[in-house]
Design a protein around this motif. Structure first.
Motif, PDB file in Angstrom:
ATOM      1  N   UNK A  87       0.817  -1.216   0.000  1.00 32.39           N
ATOM      2  CA  UNK A  87       0.000   0.000   0.000  1.00 32.39           C
ATOM      3  C   UNK A  87       0.850   1.265   0.000  1.00 32.39           C
ATOM      4  N   UNK A  88       2.121   1.160   0.405  1.00 37.58           N
ATOM      5  CA  UNK A  88       2.998   2.332   0.482  1.00 37.58           C
ATOM      6  C   UNK A  88       3.722   2.628  -0.822  1.00 37.58           C
ATOM      7  N   UNK A  89       3.627   1.751  -1.806  1.00 33.63           N
ATOM      8  CA  UNK A  89       4.448   1.897  -3.012  1.00 33.63           C
ATOM      9  C   UNK A  89       4.195   3.189  -3.782  1.00 33.63           C
ATOM     10  N   UNK A  90       2.951   3.654  -3.930  1.00 31.14           N
ATOM     11  CA  UNK A  90       2.767   4.927  -4.649  1.00 31.14           C
ATOM     12  C   UNK A  90       3.497   6.096  -3.983  1.00 31.14           C
ATOM     13  N   UNK A 179      17.121   3.401  -9.441  1.00 26.34           N
ATOM     14  CA  UNK A 179      16.316   4.472  -8.869  1.00 26.34           C
ATOM     15  C   UNK A 179      15.094   4.807  -9.723  1.00 26.34           C
ATOM     16  N   UNK A 180      15.144   4.499 -11.004  1.00 24.77           N
ATOM     17  CA  UNK A 180      14.007   4.783 -11.885  1.00 24.77           C
ATOM     18  C   UNK A 180      13.012   3.625 -11.926  1.00 24.77           C
ATOM     19  N   UNK A 181      13.382   2.473 -11.372  1.00 27.65           N
ATOM     20  CA  UNK A 181      12.571   1.262 -11.540  1.00 27.65           C
ATOM     21  C   UNK A 181      11.232   1.332 -10.824  1.00 27.65           C
ATOM     22  N   UNK A 182      11.212   1.768  -9.563  1.00 28.72           N
ATOM     23  CA  UNK A 182       9.945   1.799  -8.830  1.00 28.72           C
ATOM     24  C   UNK A 182       8.969   2.819  -9.429  1.00 28.72           C
ATOM     25  N   UNK A 183       9.388   4.056  -9.743  1.00 27.02           N
ATOM     26  CA  UNK A 183       8.449   4.954 -10.422  1.00 27.02           C
ATOM     27  C   UNK A 183       7.884   4.367 -11.714  1.00 27.02           C
ATOM     28  N   UNK A 184       8.656   3.474 -12.343  1.00 26.80           N
ATOM     29  CA  UNK A 184       8.174   2.829 -13.569  1.00 26.80           C
ATOM     30  C   UNK A 184       7.204   1.697 -13.275  1.00 26.80           C
ATOM     31  N   UNK A 202      -1.663  -3.208 -11.695  1.00 23.55           N
ATOM     32  CA  UNK A 202      -2.478  -2.024 -11.515  1.00 23.55           C
ATOM     33  C   UNK A 202      -1.712  -0.736 -11.327  1.00 23.55           C
ATOM     34  N   UNK A 203      -0.447  -0.704 -11.730  1.00 26.53           N
ATOM     35  CA  UNK A 203       0.368   0.501 -11.512  1.00 26.53           C
ATOM     36  C   UNK A 203      -0.179   1.673 -12.315  1.00 26.53           C
ATOM     37  N   UNK A 204      -0.266   2.834 -11.686  1.00 20.22           N
ATOM     38  CA  UNK A 204      -0.908   4.000 -12.306  1.00 20.22           C
ATOM     39  C   UNK A 204       0.007   4.775 -13.241  1.00 20.22           C
ATOM     40  N   UNK A 205       1.258   4.435 -13.324  1.00 20.62           N
ATOM     41  CA  UNK A 205       2.189   5.152 -14.178  1.00 20.62           C
ATOM     42  C   UNK A 205       3.143   6.018 -13.368  1.00 20.62           C
ATOM     43  N   UNK A 206       4.039   6.717 -14.062  1.00 25.55           N
ATOM     44  CA  UNK A 206       5.044   7.539 -13.395  1.00 25.55           C
ATOM     45  C   UNK A 206       4.381   8.620 -12.551  1.00 25.55           C
ATOM     46  N   UNK A 207       4.895   8.852 -11.332  1.00 21.47           N
ATOM     47  CA  UNK A 207       4.351   9.944 -10.519  1.00 21.47           C
ATOM     48  C   UNK A 207       4.499  11.273 -11.243  1.00 21.47           C
ATOM     49  N   UNK A 208       3.512  12.124 -11.087  1.00 18.42           N
ATOM     50  CA  UNK A 208       3.525  13.415 -11.776  1.00 18.42           C
ATOM     51  C   UNK A 208       4.521  14.383 -11.166  1.00 18.42           C
ATOM     52  N   UNK A 209       4.799  14.214  -9.884  1.00 14.88           N
ATOM     53  CA  UNK A 209       5.711  15.125  -9.195  1.00 14.88           C
ATOM     54  C   UNK A 209       6.338  14.402  -8.009  1.00 14.88           C
ATOM     55  N   UNK A 210       7.366  15.018  -7.436  1.00 15.86           N
ATOM     56  CA  UNK A 210       8.013  14.453  -6.256  1.00 15.86           C
ATOM     57  C   UNK A 210       7.041  14.442  -5.078  1.00 15.86           C
ATOM     58  N   UNK A 211       7.020  13.343  -4.343  1.00 13.53           N
ATOM     59  CA  UNK A 211       6.119  13.216  -3.207  1.00 13.53           C
ATOM     60  C   UNK A 211       6.685  13.833  -1.938  1.00 13.53           C
TER      61      UNK A 211
END
Length: 375
Positions: A87-90, A179-184, A202-211
């Motif tokens: 649940x924390x991955x996003x 470092x790019x793998x999880x956002x992917x 069900x991955x939603x895609x690359x994050x739009x901005x830094x969290x």
């Protein structure tokens, strides 16, 4: 306001209790508090030893370390493999996206110079490699490490794949790939040989901005009270301003043995009063409690620290109560042999407990028994 002075031993006792090393009551990996921040798997197999040090019954090799999908193994902090709550991955993926070029280059560790010489800028490089990883996963589903690297390399500009002397070829920078793998949206297949990856369902895609890092700041300080925002940044592997510019709320300034730090306000009274001590434990080289950045609190002796935290091939820690009592290494033959270098003479009760801990590790390694050799 004057910082609150805390007793180092009370702080350390509290940390060990929060980390699950005082009482072994958990029956499932996902019940462990250390999963809130992640459990590192370096070297491969250390993860099972780390969680087993906290479980009522140690995990055998065939046990599902993901607890039925509640946990996921990914490359996250500093590009290292960590087991996290699914649940924390996003949030972790968003924090993993650099906020600017300076932050991006700070995350690249030892490879930043090579990429800088190739004229690579940071944030755009992450995005390009993450998009390439996502494309490879979409095309292949499951992919080995070597094929992932080769396929990503064909999808990125040459500047992101400088010549690698050890491999005698050009390929995507290892740290940049990690470092790019999880956002992917990529996860590791636990215990795979060769190392294998697949898409996170069900991955939603690359994050739009830094969290925001505030949730991770609070989690780090819950597990490592007395740490600092600089410690948090170092643990996350990000540029210090990423953390310092947006500190979490309700933190209390403290000192621990003269070192300035922070404690969550709701934890202060408990940290002040804590005194429980675990029994003897054999901790894996990347055990969560060893990930605190204020290492002198856990291991006060500089020589002992240099023997425990090494540039390559670190041993595990022999923990007796709150004391760093030695280091250990496994020698796996027909049985599991634990070679222990003690920092002092162990008592008879400690030697008996050491034998019992070694038998728990034998279960983790799939061995019928273990022997201990003391140096």
């Amino acid at each position: 306001m004057t910082p609150v002075a805390l007793d180092p031993q009370a702080v350390l006792a509290h940390r060990l209790a929060v980390h699950g090393l005082t009482w072994r009551t958990a029956s499932r990996v996902d019940e462990l508090a250390v999963c809130d921040l992640g459990v590192q798997d370096t070297p491969p197999g250390a993860l099972r030893a780390a969680v087993s040090a906290r479980l009522a019954v140690p995990l055998p090799p065939a046990a599902d370390v993901t607890a039925g999908g509640a946990l996921t193994l990914v490359w996250s902090f500093r590009g290292a493999p960590h087991l996290h709550r699914s649940a924390d991955l996003p949030l972790l993926a968003a924090v993993g996206r650099p906020r600017d070029d300076a932050d991006a280059m700070a995350r690249l560790a030892w490879q930043r110079r090579r990429l800088a010489e190739a004229g690579v800028t940071g944030e755009g490089a992450y995005r390009e490699v993450a998009e390439a990883v996502a494309a490879v996963l979409a095309a292949e589903g499951t992919v080995t490490k070597s094929r992932l690297s080769a396929q990503v390399t064909t999808r990125i500009r040459p500047a992101l794949a400088p010549f690698c002397r050890p491999c005698d070829t050009r390929h995507v920078s290892e740290q940049l790939l990690r470092l790019a793998a999880l956002p992917a949206g990529m996860r590791l297949v636990p215990d795979s040989r060769p190392l294998t990856f697949e898409a996170i369902p069900g991955w939603a895609g690359l994050p739009a901005a830094t969290g925001p890092t505030a949730p991770l700041q609070r989690t780090y300080l819950r597990l490592f009270p007395g740490g600092s925002l600089a410690d948090v940044a170092d643990f996350l592997g990000v540029a210090k301003p990423v953390v310092a510019d947006a500190p979490a709320a309700d933190l209390v300034d403290v000192t621990v043995g003269g070192r300035p730090g922070l404690v969550r306000a709701e934890d202060l009274d408990t940290v002040r009063a804590d005194a429980p001590e675990p029994g003897l434990r054999l901790l894996a080289p990347s055990d969560p409690v060893l990930q605190g950045r204020d290492r002198a609190l856990l291991v006060p002796d500089p020589d002992h620290r240099s023997r425990l935290w090494r540039p390559l091939g670190s041993p595990g820690l022999l923990l007796a109560g709150t004391e760093a009592a030695g280091v250990w290494r496994p020698r796996q033959k027909r049985t599991l042999e634990i070679g222990v270098t003690a920092f002092r003479r162990l008592t008879r009760a400690e030697r008996t407990a050491l034998e019992e801990e070694a038998q728990r590790l034998a279960v983790v390694r799939g061995k019928a028994e273990a022997t201990v050799t003391l140096a």
